[in-house]
Structures are given as structure tokens and as C-alpha cells.
Design a protein around this motif. Structure first.
Motif, PDB file in Angstrom:
ATOM      1  N   ALA A  37      47.692  29.800 112.259  1.00 57.84           N
ATOM      2  CA  ALA A  37      47.941  28.546 111.538  1.00 57.84           C
ATOM      3  C   ALA A  37      48.312  28.864 110.097  1.00 57.84           C
ATOM      4  O   ALA A  37      47.783  29.803 109.498  1.00 57.84           O
ATOM      5  CB  ALA A  37      46.684  27.681 111.564  1.00 57.84           C
ATOM      6  N   ILE A  38      49.246  28.059 109.575  1.00 58.11           N
ATOM      7  CA  ILE A  38      49.543  28.163 108.146  1.00 58.11           C
ATOM      8  C   ILE A  38      49.327  26.795 107.521  1.00 58.11           C
ATOM      9  O   ILE A  38      49.474  25.762 108.182  1.00 58.11           O
ATOM     10  CB  ILE A  38      50.975  28.674 107.862  1.00 58.11           C
ATOM     11  CG1 ILE A  38      52.038  27.677 108.310  1.00 58.11           C
ATOM     12  CG2 ILE A  38      51.194  30.026 108.537  1.00 58.11           C
ATOM     13  CD1 ILE A  38      53.459  28.068 107.874  1.00 58.11           C
ATOM     14  N   VAL A  39      48.945  26.803 106.256  1.00 57.50           N
ATOM     15  CA  VAL A  39      48.881  25.551 105.519  1.00 57.50           C
ATOM     16  C   VAL A  39      49.734  25.749 104.265  1.00 57.50           C
ATOM     17  O   VAL A  39      49.539  26.698 103.514  1.00 57.50           O
ATOM     18  CB  VAL A  39      47.424  25.110 105.212  1.00 57.50           C
ATOM     19  CG1 VAL A  39      46.690  26.108 104.343  1.00 57.50           C
ATOM     20  CG2 VAL A  39      47.388  23.725 104.601  1.00 57.50           C
ATOM     21  N   ASP A  40      50.745  24.903 104.142  1.00 59.32           N
ATOM     22  CA  ASP A  40      51.751  25.050 103.083  1.00 59.32           C
ATOM     23  C   ASP A  40      52.340  26.455 103.128  1.00 59.32           C
ATOM     24  O   ASP A  40      52.844  26.859 104.161  1.00 59.32           O
ATOM     25  CB  ASP A  40      51.171  24.686 101.715  1.00 59.32           C
ATOM     26  CG  ASP A  40      50.650  23.241 101.708  1.00 59.32           C
ATOM     27  OD1 ASP A  40      51.267  22.394 102.395  1.00 59.32           O
ATOM     28  OD2 ASP A  40      49.620  22.963 101.065  1.00 59.32           O
ATOM     29  N   ASP A  41      52.206  27.238 102.039  1.00 64.39           N
ATOM     30  CA  ASP A  41      52.878  28.545 102.026  1.00 64.39           C
ATOM     31  C   ASP A  41      51.933  29.695 102.382  1.00 64.39           C
ATOM     32  O   ASP A  41      52.255  30.853 102.142  1.00 64.39           O
ATOM     33  CB  ASP A  41      53.518  28.785 100.655  1.00 64.39           C
ATOM     34  CG  ASP A  41      52.494  28.803  99.531  1.00 64.39           C
ATOM     35  OD1 ASP A  41      51.327  28.436  99.772  1.00 64.39           O
ATOM     36  OD2 ASP A  41      52.867  29.188  98.413  1.00 64.39           O
ATOM     37  N   CYS A  42      50.800  29.367 102.990  1.00 63.52           N
ATOM     38  CA  CYS A  42      49.750  30.368 103.134  1.00 63.52           C
ATOM     39  C   CYS A  42      49.256  30.497 104.578  1.00 63.52           C
ATOM     40  O   CYS A  42      49.156  29.495 105.290  1.00 63.52           O
ATOM     41  CB  CYS A  42      48.598  29.914 102.233  1.00 63.52           C
ATOM     42  SG  CYS A  42      47.652  31.250 101.606  1.00 63.52           S
ATOM     43  N   ILE A  43      48.943  31.715 105.014  1.00 60.58           N
ATOM     44  CA  ILE A  43      48.355  31.914 106.346  1.00 60.58           C
ATOM     45  C   ILE A  43      46.872  31.540 106.250  1.00 60.58           C
ATOM     46  O   ILE A  43      46.154  32.082 105.408  1.00 60.58           O
ATOM     47  CB  ILE A  43      48.507  33.386 106.785  1.00 60.58           C
ATOM     48  CG1 ILE A  43      50.001  33.767 106.860  1.00 60.58           C
ATOM     49  CG2 ILE A  43      47.808  33.622 108.129  1.00 60.58           C
ATOM     50  CD1 ILE A  43      50.268  35.263 106.998  1.00 60.58           C
ATOM     51  N   GLY A 102      53.524  41.233 102.884  1.00 59.82           N
ATOM     52  CA  GLY A 102      53.614  42.524 103.575  1.00 59.82           C
ATOM     53  C   GLY A 102      52.668  42.677 104.756  1.00 59.82           C
ATOM     54  O   GLY A 102      52.720  43.681 105.464  1.00 59.82           O
ATOM     55  N   GLN A 103      51.768  41.698 104.968  1.00 67.34           N
ATOM     56  CA  GLN A 103      50.848  41.752 106.106  1.00 67.34           C
ATOM     57  C   GLN A 103      50.649  40.342 106.644  1.00 67.34           C
ATOM     58  O   GLN A 103      50.793  39.375 105.901  1.00 67.34           O
ATOM     59  CB  GLN A 103      49.471  42.290 105.667  1.00 67.34           C
ATOM     60  CG  GLN A 103      49.504  43.695 105.104  1.00 67.34           C
ATOM     61  CD  GLN A 103      48.160  44.079 104.480  1.00 67.34           C
ATOM     62  OE1 GLN A 103      47.120  44.047 105.127  1.00 67.34           O
ATOM     63  NE2 GLN A 103      48.203  44.435 103.212  1.00 67.34           N
ATOM     64  N   ILE A 104      50.286  40.268 107.926  1.00 67.05           N
ATOM     65  CA  ILE A 104      49.890  38.963 108.486  1.00 67.05           C
ATOM     66  C   ILE A 104      48.374  38.931 108.489  1.00 67.05           C
ATOM     67  O   ILE A 104      47.712  39.597 109.287  1.00 67.05           O
ATOM     68  CB  ILE A 104      50.495  38.745 109.886  1.00 67.05           C
ATOM     69  CG1 ILE A 104      52.025  38.728 109.768  1.00 67.05           C
ATOM     70  CG2 ILE A 104      49.975  37.429 110.481  1.00 67.05           C
ATOM     71  CD1 ILE A 104      52.759  38.378 111.031  1.00 67.05           C
ATOM     72  N   LYS A 105      47.843  38.194 107.554  1.00 63.96           N
ATOM     73  CA  LYS A 105      46.435  38.253 107.239  1.00 63.96           C
ATOM     74  C   LYS A 105      46.066  36.936 106.560  1.00 63.96           C
ATOM     75  O   LYS A 105      46.879  36.399 105.785  1.00 63.96           O
ATOM     76  CB  LYS A 105      46.275  39.415 106.238  1.00 63.96           C
ATOM     77  CG  LYS A 105      44.899  39.885 105.938  1.00 63.96           C
ATOM     78  CD  LYS A 105      45.054  41.123 105.039  1.00 63.96           C
ATOM     79  CE  LYS A 105      43.745  41.602 104.540  1.00 63.96           C
ATOM     80  NZ  LYS A 105      43.897  42.855 103.767  1.00 63.96           N
ATOM     81  N   VAL A 106      44.903  36.422 106.832  1.00 65.14           N
ATOM     82  CA  VAL A 106      44.492  35.160 106.214  1.00 65.14           C
ATOM     83  C   VAL A 106      44.511  35.297 104.686  1.00 65.14           C
ATOM     84  O   VAL A 106      44.025  36.290 104.145  1.00 65.14           O
ATOM     85  CB  VAL A 106      43.089  34.738 106.717  1.00 65.14           C
ATOM     86  CG1 VAL A 106      42.531  33.571 105.903  1.00 65.14           C
ATOM     87  CG2 VAL A 106      43.155  34.365 108.201  1.00 65.14           C
ATOM     88  N   GLY A 107      45.116  34.324 104.028  1.00 63.26           N
ATOM     89  CA  GLY A 107      45.188  34.328 102.568  1.00 63.26           C
ATOM     90  C   GLY A 107      46.525  34.810 102.038  1.00 63.26           C
ATOM     91  O   GLY A 107      46.873  34.563 100.889  1.00 63.26           O
ATOM     92  N   MET A 108      47.296  35.501 102.910  1.00 65.45           N
ATOM     93  CA  MET A 108      48.602  35.999 102.451  1.00 65.45           C
ATOM     94  C   MET A 108      49.664  34.908 102.553  1.00 65.45           C
ATOM     95  O   MET A 108      49.508  33.930 103.278  1.00 65.45           O
ATOM     96  CB  MET A 108      49.018  37.182 103.325  1.00 65.45           C
ATOM     97  CG  MET A 108      48.188  38.411 103.089  1.00 65.45           C
ATOM     98  SD  MET A 108      49.205  39.698 102.362  1.00 65.45           S
ATOM     99  CE  MET A 108      47.956  40.880 101.920  1.00 65.45           C
ATOM    100  N   GLN A 109      50.769  35.126 101.861  1.00 65.58           N
ATOM    101  CA  GLN A 109      51.920  34.228 101.954  1.00 65.58           C
ATOM    102  C   GLN A 109      52.417  34.153 103.401  1.00 65.58           C
ATOM    103  O   GLN A 109      52.471  35.175 104.100  1.00 65.58           O
ATOM    104  CB  GLN A 109      53.066  34.756 101.085  1.00 65.58           C
ATOM    105  CG  GLN A 109      52.923  34.445  99.610  1.00 65.58           C
ATOM    106  CD  GLN A 109      53.167  32.980  99.321  1.00 65.58           C
ATOM    107  OE1 GLN A 109      54.139  32.392  99.771  1.00 65.58           O
ATOM    108  NE2 GLN A 109      52.250  32.387  98.588  1.00 65.58           N
ATOM    109  N   ALA A 110      52.825  32.949 103.821  1.00 65.70           N
ATOM    110  CA  ALA A 110      53.399  32.789 105.156  1.00 65.70           C
ATOM    111  C   ALA A 110      54.871  33.182 105.126  1.00 65.70           C
ATOM    112  O   ALA A 110      55.769  32.345 105.096  1.00 65.70           O
ATOM    113  CB  ALA A 110      53.209  31.359 105.639  1.00 65.70           C
TER     114      ALA A 110
END
Ligand code: DI6
Ligand code: FE
Length: 418
Positions: free
Chosen positions: A43-49, A376-384
Motif C-alpha cells: 500500500a502507498i499513501v500519497d508519495d510514500c510506501i 532505491g528500496q521498496i520499504k515502508v517509509g520510502m518514496q513510492a
């Protein structure tokens, strides 16, 4: 976790993920370097994972949210091209022909061709022309999934022309769905006006150009070309001192054609990255390992100049130096507007594994730009910033070239089908 899905802006279900998160151990039989998670909901919310959970734990939200069934396709972080010279005018196809008749890259440079021929064309171009000339090269990278690109100056070599190049790079960032990181590479070649006074040119860079670029907020880092045909380690050091004085990060074109021990110098200044590195020796590797500097490898330039000395991959691995891969997109040594091609070349020419190559254009590319906290990673808190691929395994991204397996792009949380 359920609450996070309830408030999401987009959700992907039934998706496999190459997270490129080094804290994730791969599931299945995949090389652990990918940090593979199988059959997930993201799930993403706005620009964030905001959430990543296995499908068994996923509960369909009651709210009206766009849910994308990935049907077993793969997500990766978007690509980061951490070393390009894509803003320039003209081209050097004529030099390519001369090199095929026997002239070397260094000989052409000494004759006033090479970098200086692109300098002539770039000086003549207006800001608008420079932007228009460079747009197709940026388009080519974006089409393949690049969402962050570093762009260097270095074909202006006067105060106004270097700033013009940086303005063009900034405009490209503003006009396109891509993050642009700008680098001042005024110490790329000795301009003809300073042929007999290279130290005078270094004075100009340190005393006028760096302060002007900083004052106009045009620059994120400062780069140098430390080489027999360019600047000495001593001259590069003066540039690094001025950069640090203005709070800018540094990086360098080091050990590309000869070993000038530029990497040790860069390490002393905690450089973000040292780039090329064909002639890097163990002392250099030790130095950059200690300073946490990224080794950025540029297989396109190695290939196009038909170099034979391969960067010291085994040493970089044993000292655990993070390795980035980039196109070095430029008119002289790497006219290659394809991140996918250099990902494949990193494997075929330098013998990196596909997971190392993919890390090179994601997690380590981000680190080379000082952006590892956000991309650079798919991780909670990173940019989507993510790519959805119609592939069966992440190794396919390095294995095959010329296919278009990209089905969806997510940039800063905005989703577009491709
Ligand atoms: N090393 C390179 O490979 C590029 N710049 C540099 O310092 C080449 C740039 C060019 O030939 O135009
Ligand atoms: Fe370069």
C-alpha cells in the motif's frame, strides 16, 4: 496494518517484490541480494510506501481505494542513473569514425577534439537549445524506468556556460517525471583559454564558479576528472576543499585510464562516490571502504573505449564496498542512453551478479547520490518510486535486453501504465 490499508491511496495485491532491502532475506530460491518477498500486498499513501504484508494477512479495505491485481508480476524500486553527462550539444560520431581508423581517445583529446569539441558545441547552444537537445536522451532513460538521474556540467568550462548547463539540468527535472541531481564538473577538461595556466582555471572554479553555483541553488555536488589528460590529484584537492567550504558533497572520475590515486584523495573528503575505477588498486579500495564511499562502475565507457582492464570487482566485494552502476551517458566515451544495457554489461563485462547489478541501479545508486534514506528500496517509509514488471524473476532484468517488460510506473505515488 489493516488501518494502513484503509487509508491508502493505491494498493497492489498478489505481487512479488525485489525489495533491494539488504535487511530482507530472499524467499524462494532467489539470490538473497534481491531481498525477495513473494505474494505480497503493498500500500502507498500519497508519495510514500506505507505497508507491505503477505497476502495471507491482507484484508480488503472497506473504503473505495484503487486496488491493482498484479497477478504474480514483480515490483522493483525505480532505477537510479547516478552518473550521466546527458546535457550537451552536438555529437561525436565523426570521432567514433576516427577511432575506428586507429586514433585513440587520448590522442583525440590531445589534438583538441574529444571533450573540447563538445565544449565548442555546448558553448554555442542557448539554454533552450541545450534543453531541447538533451530531452530525447532523458526520455530514453525514463522509458526504461529511470526515475532519478544525476546530470553533470563540464562542457561549458566558463562561469556562464557551466551555470547554463546546470540550469538546463534543473529545467529537465522540472519538466519531466524524474528526480534530477545536479553536479558541477567544471574540472572536466582544461579550457583552451587556460591551456597555459590550468591552475588559474582551478582558481576560477574555487573562487567564482562554486560560490556562484551555490548562490543560485544550482548544484548538489562537485565532481572532478583526475587524470593525465585532465587534472592532477593536487588540483582536484583544491576543488574538493572549495566544495567542502561551501557545504557541497564531492565525487570524482578516478582511475579510469591510469592510476592517479584519486580514490584515496576522494576518501579523505568523504566523497559520495568514486567513478570508473578500472585502475583502482587495493590501497584505493581500502581507503574508499573506510570512508563509506560508493564505487560507481561505468561499463558503457569500458565497452565503448574497448578497455581491457576490468575494475577490481573481487577486492570491492571483499572490502564490502557498495557498488553502483550507471550509464555515464555522454557523447565521447558512452553514447548509451540505456540503463538496461549497462545493467547487462555489468554482468557480461565485469561479471557482477544480476542482483549486484540491480542493486547498482537502485539501493547503491541512491547511496551514490546521498539519497538512500528516501529512494532505491521498496520499504515502508520510502518514496513510492516503483516499477511493475511482467517477468518471472528479477534476473531477467539483467539477462535480456531490448524487451519492454515494464507494465506500470509509479513515480512519487503517481501511477501510470506504460
Ligand atoms: N570520463 C569519461 O569517460 C567522460 N568524462 C570523463 O571524465 C567522457 C566525456 C567525453 O568524452 O565527452
Ligand atoms: Fe563520466
Amino acid at each position: 496494518v489493516t488501518a494502513l490499508f484503509e487509508t491508502a491511496t493505491y494498493i497492489w495485491i498478489n505481487v512479488n517484490i525485489a525489495t533491494m532491502d539488504s535487511n530482507v532475506t530472499s524467499q524462494g530460491d532467489f539470490d538473497t541480494g534481491y531481498g525477495v518477498l513473494l505474494n505480497q500486498a503493498v500500500a502507498i499513501v500519497d508519495d510514500c510506501i506505507c505497508a507491505i504484508v503477505p497476502m495471507q494477512q491482507y484484508i480488503k479495505p472497506s473504503t473505495d481505494i484503487t486496488i491493482i491485481d498484479a497477478k504474480g508480476r514483480w515490483l522493483t524500486p525505480s532505477f537510479i542513473d547516478a552518473h550521466t553527462h546527458l546535457v550537451y550539444a552536438g555529437n561525436r560520431a565523426d570521432e567514433f569514425e576516427q577511432r575506428l581508423q586507429g586514433a585513440s581517445y587520448q590522442e583525440l583529446a590531445k589534438r583538441g577534439g574529444g571533450i573540447l569539441s563538445t565544449v565548442n558545441a555546448t558553448r554555442k547552444a542557448s539554454l533552450i537549445e541545450l534543453i531541447e537537445n538533451s530531452q530525447p536522451r532523458l526520455d530514453a532513460l525514463i522509458r526504461e524506468g529511470v526515475s532519478c538521474v544525476e546530470i553533470k556540467s563540464g562542457y561549458g568550462l566558463t562561469i556562464e556556460d557551466e551555470l547554463k548547463m546546470l540550469r538546463a539540468a534543473k529545467a529537465l527535472g522540472a519538466n519531466n517525471q524524474v528526480r534530477v541531481s545536479t553536479t558541477l564538473l567544471a574540472a572536466h577538461s582544461i579550457p583552451p583559454e587556460y591551456a597555459n595556466n590550468p591552475d588559474g582555471y582551478i582558481d576560477l572554479i574555487c573562487d567564482e564558479l562554486i560560490p556562484a553555483a551555490v548562490a543560485q541553488s544550482l548544484v548538489d555536488a562537485v565532481d572532478v576528472f583526475c587524470e593525465q589528460i585532465a587534472f592532477s590529484a593536487q588540483q582536484c584537492e583544491r576543488v574538493f576543499i572549495a566544495a567542502k567550504k561551501h557545504g557541497l558533497a564531492v565525487k570524482g572520475h578516478m582511475e579510469q585510464l591510469t592510476n592517479q590515486h584519486g580514490s584515496q584523495l576522494a576518501a579523505r573528503f568523504n566523497a559520495l562516490s568514486v567513478d570508473h575505477l578500472e585502475w583502482l588498486d587495493e590501497e584505493g579500495v581500502q581507503a574508499i571502504s573506510d570512508s563509506g564511499t560508493v564505487a560507481t562502475l561505468l561499463p558503457g565507457a569500458f565497452y565503448f573505449l574497448r578497455e581491457t582492464k576490468v575494475p577490481p570487482i573481487e577486492l570491492l566485494r571483499s572490502y564490502q564496498v557498495p557498488i553502483a552502476i550507471a550509464t555515464d551517458l555522454n557523447p565521447g566515451s558512452s553514447p548509451i542512453a540505456s540503463i538496461r544495457l549497462v545493467m547487462q554489461m555489468a554482468c557480461t563485462l565485469f561479471r557482477l551478479t544480476p542482483s549486484e547489478s540491480l542493486a547498482g541501479v537502485t539501493r547503491n545508486g541512491a547511496k551514490a547520490l546521498g539519497l538512500s534514506e528516501s529512494i532505491g528500496q521498496i520499504k515502508v517509509g520510502m518514496q513510492a518510486d516503483m516499477l511493475l514488471w511482467d517477468i518471472e524473476s528479477p534476473a531477467q532484468l539483467c539477462y535480456q535486453f531490448g524487451m519492454n517488460e515494464l507494465v506500470q510506473k509509479i513515480f512519487a505515488g503517481k501511477v501510470c501504465d506504460v
